[in-house]
Design a protein around this motif. Structure first.
Motif, short mmCIF file in Angstrom:
data_model
loop_
_atom_site.label_atom_id
_atom_site.label_comp_id
_atom_site.label_asym_id
_atom_site.label_seq_id
_atom_site.Cartn_x
_atom_site.Cartn_y
_atom_site.Cartn_z
N ARG A 125 -1.33 -7.50 -9.66
CA ARG A 125 -2.66 -7.35 -10.26
C ARG A 125 -3.76 -7.77 -9.29
NH1 ARG A 125 -4.29 -9.88 -14.98
NH2 ARG A 125 -5.86 -8.23 -14.97
N LEU A 126 -3.50 -8.77 -8.49
CA LEU A 126 -4.49 -9.17 -7.48
C LEU A 126 -4.76 -8.04 -6.50
CD1 LEU A 126 -3.24 -12.82 -6.83
CD2 LEU A 126 -5.57 -12.21 -7.52
N VAL A 127 -3.70 -7.39 -6.04
CA VAL A 127 -3.87 -6.28 -5.09
C VAL A 127 -4.66 -5.14 -5.72
CG1 VAL A 127 -2.62 -4.44 -3.87
CG2 VAL A 127 -1.85 -6.82 -3.68
N LYS A 128 -4.44 -4.89 -7.00
CA LYS A 128 -5.17 -3.83 -7.68
C LYS A 128 -6.68 -4.05 -7.65
CE LYS A 128 -1.81 -1.16 -9.20
NZ LYS A 128 -1.67 0.24 -8.73
N GLU A 129 -7.08 -5.30 -7.60
CA GLU A 129 -8.51 -5.63 -7.60
C GLU A 129 -9.06 -5.86 -6.20
OE1 GLU A 129 -10.52 -5.74 -10.24
OE2 GLU A 129 -8.90 -5.19 -11.64
N ALA A 130 -8.19 -5.96 -5.21
CA ALA A 130 -8.62 -6.29 -3.85
C ALA A 130 -9.20 -5.07 -3.14
CB ALA A 130 -7.44 -6.85 -3.05
N GLU A 131 -10.17 -5.31 -2.27
CA GLU A 131 -10.83 -4.24 -1.53
C GLU A 131 -10.61 -4.34 -0.02
OE1 GLU A 131 -14.93 -4.36 -2.62
OE2 GLU A 131 -14.57 -3.87 -4.73
N GLY A 132 -9.88 -5.36 0.42
CA GLY A 132 -9.75 -5.60 1.85
C GLY A 132 -8.75 -4.69 2.54
N HIS A 226 4.57 -5.00 -4.71
CA HIS A 226 5.32 -5.82 -5.68
C HIS A 226 5.89 -4.98 -6.82
CE1 HIS A 226 3.14 -9.10 -3.61
NE2 HIS A 226 4.18 -9.82 -3.96
N ALA A 227 5.35 -3.79 -7.03
CA ALA A 227 5.90 -2.94 -8.08
C ALA A 227 7.33 -2.52 -7.75
CB ALA A 227 5.02 -1.70 -8.26
N ALA A 228 7.63 -2.40 -6.45
CA ALA A 228 8.96 -1.98 -6.04
C ALA A 228 9.98 -3.11 -6.11
CB ALA A 228 8.91 -1.43 -4.61
N ILE A 229 9.50 -4.34 -6.23
CA ILE A 229 10.41 -5.50 -6.27
C ILE A 229 10.13 -6.34 -7.52
CG2 ILE A 229 10.68 -5.59 -3.77
CD1 ILE A 229 8.59 -7.94 -3.85
N GLN A 230 9.64 -5.71 -8.55
CA GLN A 230 9.14 -6.43 -9.72
C GLN A 230 10.18 -7.32 -10.38
OE1 GLN A 230 9.12 -3.50 -13.41
NE2 GLN A 230 8.25 -2.45 -11.64
#
Length: 382
Positions: A125-132, A226-230
């Motif tokens: 979820r953090l990555v979904k919101e990240a812009e970097g 992380h979706a691939a290793i959830q």
């Protein structure tokens, strides 16, 4: 020459080779400070610092303060913290910091979806919101020196993307922490050829810690993230292996002089934390874990036991080889402890440390095989 003497000679030779390997292996570990921070490309890139936090009241302020004090010459930084349904004041403490520093943003956790591990879902979820362009995952109990992120991004830019990670200096207070926590570095220095982490594309040669892990956005996406290793309990190692399988590079660096952490607060947390990771970290392979525990017993428990028994029974051969083997084992531990910044005297307790690791390893195997699973931060994982 009788059978016991042959056994002792072979064991001593193996320990001597292990010491030579450890000395060489440490020399292969690049220091993150060695990378030129003025070579960060492109100029003014954005780095997203991503911090999953669950019940981190004791740590989150110190972590955020150290992150916000970072030297950001050559890049911009955003800081995202996900409060993973904490039962303490974690969210309020983060929000108070966000109110006075616009770089910080607080996200709120949701119910854990079926099939996901808690930390992996928080990171997702953090990555979904990240812009970097780069994602810098930092655990809430980690503290950074001002140069830590900049130097690590420089290492990533020199590598051309992929993943860069390193084990922070381990702050230990209780005896169980001192005996067990530094053994993480010991296992890597003793067994994993560090130069192969960068040179080989095989996921067999990998080491990673989610406590301090930088990954390029393109590498994260190529690996499946992380979706691939959830469902993987040891998410950091699984992510690093996925990055390699996607054809992207992985680098393990020495970051102990620019990062520090106190992972566990007491003996019970040490036991449960390592118990959760050991069997899973070896791919739930019975023979691998039990074989490793047997090897550790022969190499690091038998020599001091032989020394003690030799002294009690007046066996000069057992005393001699037991003493040599014990000292060699302590020397290997000292090499690893030096690499991790630990004090010299911890090496003297190496047999006790190894006995603790063996006991936790067997407990981890038993919990995994029996289906009882593991409990961590209020959640049960099977």
């Amino acid at each position: 020459m009788n059978t016991p003497e042959i056994f002792w000679m072979v064991l001593t030779c193996i320990l001597g080779i292990q010491l030579l390997f450890a000395l060489w292996n440490v020399s292969c570990l690049p220091k993150v400070r060695s990378f030129r921070a003025d070579k960060i490309q492109p100029p003014d890139l954005l780095v997203s610092v991503l911090i999953p936090a669950r019940n981190e009241r004791l740590h989150i302020e110190g972590c955020l303060e150290s992150v916000l004090a970072s030297d950001t010459s050559g890049f911009r930084m955003e800081v995202l913290v996900l409060d993973d349904r904490s039962e303490d004041e974690t969210a309020a403490m983060v929000q108070a910091i966000a109110d006075r520093d616009a770089r910080v943003r607080l996200l709120h956790g949701v119910d854990l979806p079926e099939g996901w591990m808690g930390k992996s879902h928080a990171c997702h979820r953090l990555v979904k919101e990240a812009e970097g362009e780069w994602y810098m995952f930092v655990d809430a109990d980690v503290r950074l020196e001002p140069s830590a992120i900049r130097q690590t991004v420089a290492a990533g830019c020199e590598q051309g993307g992929g993943l860069v990670t390193g084990f922070p200096y381990q702050v230990t207070m209780t005896w169980m922490e001192k005996l067990v926590v530094p053994m993480m570095v010991f296992t890597i220095i003793s067994h994993l050829p560090i130069f192969m982490i960068r040179r080989s594309s095989s996921p067999m040669f990998v080491a990673a810690t989610g406590a301090f892990l930088l990954i390029h956005r393109s590498s994260y996406e190529a690996s499946g993230g992380h979706a691939a290793i959830q469902a993987h309990l040891v998410d950091d190692m699984s992510l690093a292996k996925a990055v390699k399988r996607a054809g992207h590079p992985v680098m393990l660096t020495d970051v102990h002089d620019v990062t520090n952490t106190r992972m566990y607060q007491n003996g019970a947390e040490v036991w449960n934390g390592y118990k959760k990771n050991m069997y899973e970290g070896m791919g739930r392979k019975d023979l691998l874990l039990l074989g490793t525990m047997l090897m550790y017993t022969l190499m690091y428990i038998v020599p001091p036991m032989g020394l003690i028994i030799g002294l009690l029974m007046g066996s000069s051969m057992s005393v001699l080889y037991g003493l040599i083997g014990t000292l060699l084992g302590m020397a290997v531990k000292r090499v690893a402890d030096h690499a991790g910044g630990q004090p010299w005297w911890l090496a003297l307790l190496q047999p006790v440390s190894m006995a603790c690791v063996i006991a936790i390893g067997l407990a981890s195997w038993q919990a995994g095989r029996s289906g009882k699973g593991y409990v961590w931060k209020g959640r049960r994982y099977s």
